[in-house]
Design a protein around this motif. Structure first.
Motif, PDB file in Angstrom:
ATOM      1  N   ALA A  40      14.389   6.814  -4.800  1.00  0.00           N
ATOM      2  CA  ALA A  40      15.566   6.110  -4.261  1.00  0.00           C
ATOM      3  C   ALA A  40      15.765   6.432  -2.788  1.00  0.00           C
ATOM      4  O   ALA A  40      16.077   5.554  -1.968  1.00  0.00           O
ATOM      5  N   GLU A  41      15.579   7.691  -2.412  1.00  0.00           N
ATOM      6  CA  GLU A  41      15.752   8.088  -1.014  1.00  0.00           C
ATOM      7  C   GLU A  41      14.682   7.438  -0.133  1.00  0.00           C
ATOM      8  O   GLU A  41      14.966   6.987   0.981  1.00  0.00           O
ATOM      9  N   ALA A  42      13.438   7.418  -0.686  1.00  0.00           N
ATOM     10  CA  ALA A  42      12.353   6.796   0.083  1.00  0.00           C
ATOM     11  C   ALA A  42      12.614   5.306   0.280  1.00  0.00           C
ATOM     12  O   ALA A  42      12.382   4.750   1.359  1.00  0.00           O
ATOM     13  N   ALA A  43      13.115   4.644  -0.776  1.00  0.00           N
ATOM     14  CA  ALA A  43      13.426   3.220  -0.670  1.00  0.00           C
ATOM     15  C   ALA A  43      14.539   2.972   0.319  1.00  0.00           C
ATOM     16  O   ALA A  43      14.511   2.016   1.098  1.00  0.00           O
ATOM     17  N   ALA A  44      15.548   3.845   0.301  1.00  0.00           N
ATOM     18  CA  ALA A  44      16.675   3.701   1.230  1.00  0.00           C
ATOM     19  C   ALA A  44      16.217   3.858   2.673  1.00  0.00           C
ATOM     20  O   ALA A  44      16.634   3.120   3.565  1.00  0.00           O
ATOM     21  N   LYS A  45      15.328   4.860   2.903  1.00  0.00           N
ATOM     22  CA  LYS A  45      14.805   5.053   4.255  1.00  0.00           C
ATOM     23  C   LYS A  45      13.987   3.846   4.702  1.00  0.00           C
ATOM     24  O   LYS A  45      14.057   3.417   5.851  1.00  0.00           O
ATOM     25  N   GLY A  46      13.199   3.282   3.771  1.00  0.00           N
ATOM     26  CA  GLY A  46      12.413   2.103   4.102  1.00  0.00           C
ATOM     27  C   GLY A  46      13.283   0.915   4.450  1.00  0.00           C
ATOM     28  O   GLY A  46      13.005   0.173   5.389  1.00  0.00           O
ATOM     29  N   THR A  47      14.347   0.728   3.676  1.00  0.00           N
ATOM     30  CA  THR A  47      15.274  -0.376   3.944  1.00  0.00           C
ATOM     31  C   THR A  47      15.944  -0.200   5.293  1.00  0.00           C
ATOM     32  O   THR A  47      16.088  -1.157   6.074  1.00  0.00           O
ATOM     33  N   ALA A  48      16.369   1.041   5.599  1.00  0.00           N
ATOM     34  CA  ALA A  48      17.022   1.314   6.877  1.00  0.00           C
ATOM     35  C   ALA A  48      16.070   1.058   8.050  1.00  0.00           C
ATOM     36  O   ALA A  48      16.457   0.482   9.069  1.00  0.00           O
ATOM     37  N   ALA A  49      14.802   1.482   7.856  1.00  0.00           N
ATOM     38  CA  ALA A  49      13.823   1.270   8.916  1.00  0.00           C
ATOM     39  C   ALA A  49      13.559  -0.216   9.121  1.00  0.00           C
ATOM     40  O   ALA A  49      13.424  -0.692  10.251  1.00  0.00           O
ATOM     41  N   ARG A  50      13.483  -0.965   8.004  1.00  0.00           N
ATOM     42  CA  ARG A  50      13.235  -2.409   8.099  1.00  0.00           C
ATOM     43  C   ARG A  50      14.389  -3.118   8.798  1.00  0.00           C
ATOM     44  O   ARG A  50      14.187  -3.988   9.637  1.00  0.00           O
ATOM     45  N   LYS A  51      15.626  -2.708   8.448  1.00  0.00           N
ATOM     46  CA  LYS A  51      16.793  -3.318   9.089  1.00  0.00           C
ATOM     47  C   LYS A  51      16.837  -3.011  10.577  1.00  0.00           C
ATOM     48  O   LYS A  51      17.196  -3.864  11.395  1.00  0.00           O
ATOM     49  N   ALA A  52      16.446  -1.775  10.926  1.00  0.00           N
ATOM     50  CA  ALA A  52      16.435  -1.401  12.341  1.00  0.00           C
ATOM     51  C   ALA A  52      15.409  -2.230  13.103  1.00  0.00           C
ATOM     52  O   ALA A  52      15.661  -2.681  14.227  1.00  0.00           O
ATOM     53  N   THR A  53      14.236  -2.435  12.468  1.00  0.00           N
ATOM     54  CA  THR A  53      13.199  -3.247  13.102  1.00  0.00           C
ATOM     55  C   THR A  53      13.649  -4.692  13.269  1.00  0.00           C
ATOM     56  O   THR A  53      13.441  -5.318  14.313  1.00  0.00           O
ATOM     57  N   GLU A  54      14.287  -5.227  12.197  1.00  0.00           N
ATOM     58  CA  GLU A  54      14.775  -6.602  12.256  1.00  0.00           C
ATOM     59  C   GLU A  54      15.847  -6.755  13.322  1.00  0.00           C
ATOM     60  O   GLU A  54      15.881  -7.761  14.037  1.00  0.00           O
ATOM     61  N   LYS A  55      16.704  -5.757  13.426  1.00  0.00           N
ATOM     62  CA  LYS A  55      17.768  -5.811  14.428  1.00  0.00           C
ATOM     63  C   LYS A  55      17.177  -5.777  15.835  1.00  0.00           C
ATOM     64  O   LYS A  55      17.623  -6.502  16.742  1.00  0.00           O
ATOM     65  N   LYS A  56      16.147  -4.926  16.012  1.00  0.00           N
ATOM     66  CA  LYS A  56      15.507  -4.831  17.312  1.00  0.00           C
ATOM     67  C   LYS A  56      14.812  -6.139  17.667  1.00  0.00           C
ATOM     68  O   LYS A  56      14.904  -6.624  18.808  1.00  0.00           O
ATOM     69  N   SER A  57      14.116  -6.735  16.674  1.00  0.00           N
ATOM     70  CA  SER A  57      13.433  -8.014  16.905  1.00  0.00           C
ATOM     71  C   SER A  57      14.427  -9.117  17.211  1.00  0.00           C
ATOM     72  O   SER A  57      14.209  -9.967  18.072  1.00  0.00           O
ATOM     73  N   SER A  58      15.550  -9.099  16.482  1.00  0.00           N
ATOM     74  CA  SER A  58      16.594 -10.098  16.717  1.00  0.00           C
ATOM     75  C   SER A  58      17.168  -9.965  18.115  1.00  0.00           C
ATOM     76  O   SER A  58      17.438 -10.954  18.793  1.00  0.00           O
ATOM     77  N   GLY A  59      17.334  -8.713  18.548  1.00  0.00           N
ATOM     78  CA  GLY A  59      17.848  -8.486  19.895  1.00  0.00           C
ATOM     79  C   GLY A  59      16.899  -9.005  20.955  1.00  0.00           C
ATOM     80  O   GLY A  59      17.318  -9.604  21.951  1.00  0.00           O
ATOM     81  N   LYS A  60      15.587  -8.801  20.743  1.00  0.00           N
ATOM     82  CA  LYS A  60      14.595  -9.310  21.684  1.00  0.00           C
ATOM     83  C   LYS A  60      14.612 -10.833  21.715  1.00  0.00           C
ATOM     84  O   LYS A  60      14.496 -11.451  22.772  1.00  0.00           O
ATOM     85  N   LEU A  61      14.746 -11.444  20.530  1.00  0.00           N
ATOM     86  CA  LEU A  61      14.769 -12.907  20.456  1.00  0.00           C
ATOM     87  C   LEU A  61      15.972 -13.465  21.198  1.00  0.00           C
ATOM     88  O   LEU A  61      15.860 -14.448  21.932  1.00  0.00           O
ATOM     89  N   VAL A  62      17.125 -12.819  21.004  1.00  0.00           N
ATOM     90  CA  VAL A  62      18.336 -13.261  21.710  1.00  0.00           C
ATOM     91  C   VAL A  62      18.142 -13.145  23.207  1.00  0.00           C
ATOM     92  O   VAL A  62      18.530 -14.036  23.979  1.00  0.00           O
ATOM     93  N   TYR A  63      17.501 -12.060  23.633  1.00  0.00           N
ATOM     94  CA  TYR A  63      17.251 -11.859  25.068  1.00  0.00           C
ATOM     95  C   TYR A  63      16.328 -12.941  25.612  1.00  0.00           C
ATOM     96  O   TYR A  63      16.578 -13.514  26.674  1.00  0.00           O
TER      97      TYR A  63
END
Length: 252
Positions: A40-63
């Motif tokens: 469960a902890e590993a899955a949570a870390k993976g989800t958090a990392a994926r969301k961070a990556t998506e947020k970063k990609s979204s920020g680049k796209l907006v820019y």
């Protein structure tokens, strides 16, 4: 003393020896529970990392989108200045076709005819009482307007007016209807009396230019006789502009 990771029950030494890895309080096997927790902890870390990556990609796209939008708006805002520069280059190259691509000839001719006819009628209104032939003369003059305007509103005539020549002078130098594009190098043409040592003027030399409204742009300068004239451009589409009108100097 061992503690259950699920319910926090503290096992006695006797229970620890008999539990076989199982909590006597909640019946949870310690190893299985800890394995599930780890997953469960590993899955949570993976989800958090994926969301961070998506947020970063979204920020680049907006820019990127924002930068493209700003660049596009900048191009649209600068478009009339670019058209004027293109016209200046066309005149300097003596390229009539390139100049004509930026001119709405029917509208330009009609606007000039309207201005000249309006002045003729204003003069008639002033002279009518004292001159019985004023109306007759105005009618003849009005008929001549079409041929004169048609003669001056050609690539050669427009180019010469952009160099500051008066419409009548432009007609003479251009050789009437049609004619060759003027040179912007060396001395002025000698088709009419002028100083042969005077260098030819560049198109729109010393002109001021700017928006008069969202869809109207003006280039204003002083002609050879010291009078102020303006060439008027109107927007066609998003970033294209056509020369549509010319404000003639006010009568003195």
């Amino acid at each position: 003393m061992k503690q259950c990771p699920a319910c926090n029950y503290e096992l006695t030494f006797d229970e620890q020896s008999k539990s076989d890895g199982k909590c006597p309080q909640c019946d949870i096997y310690f190893a299985k529970y800890l394995a599930r927790q780890s997953q469960a902890e590993a899955a949570a870390k993976g989800t958090a990392a994926r969301k961070a990556t998506e947020k970063k990609s979204s920020g680049k796209l907006v820019y990127v989108v924002g930068a493209a939008l700003i660049a596009g708006l900048g191009y649209v805002a600068a478009s009339p200045f670019l058209v004027v520069h293109s016209i200046q280059s066309a005149v300097e190259r003596r390229d009539a076709d390139a100049l004509s691509s930026h001119v709405d000839y029917p509208a330009f001719r009609q606007n000039m005819k309207d201005q000249v006819n309006a002045r003729i009628m204003a003069d008639v209104a002033t002279e009518l009482e004292g001159n019985a032939f004023a109306a007759f003369g105005a009618a003849i003059a009005s008929k001549l307007v079409d041929s004169v305007v048609d003669a001056v509103v050609t690539p050669a005539g427009i180019a010469r007016m952009m160099q500051g020549e008066k419409p009548t002078t432009a007609v003479i130098k251009a050789g009437g209807s049609g004619g060759e594009m003027p040179s912007t190098e060396g001395p002025q043409d000698s088709g009419v009396p002028s100083d042969p040592t005077q260098p030819a003027k560049k198109p729109f030399e010393d002109a001021s230019m700017g928006y008069q409204s969202l869809n109207r742009f003006a280039v204003t300068f002083t002609d050879d006789s010291g009078e102020e004239v303006s060439f008027i451009f109107y927007r066609h589409g998003l970033a294209d502009w056509l020369l549509t009108d010319m404000t003639l100097p006010l009568p003195r």
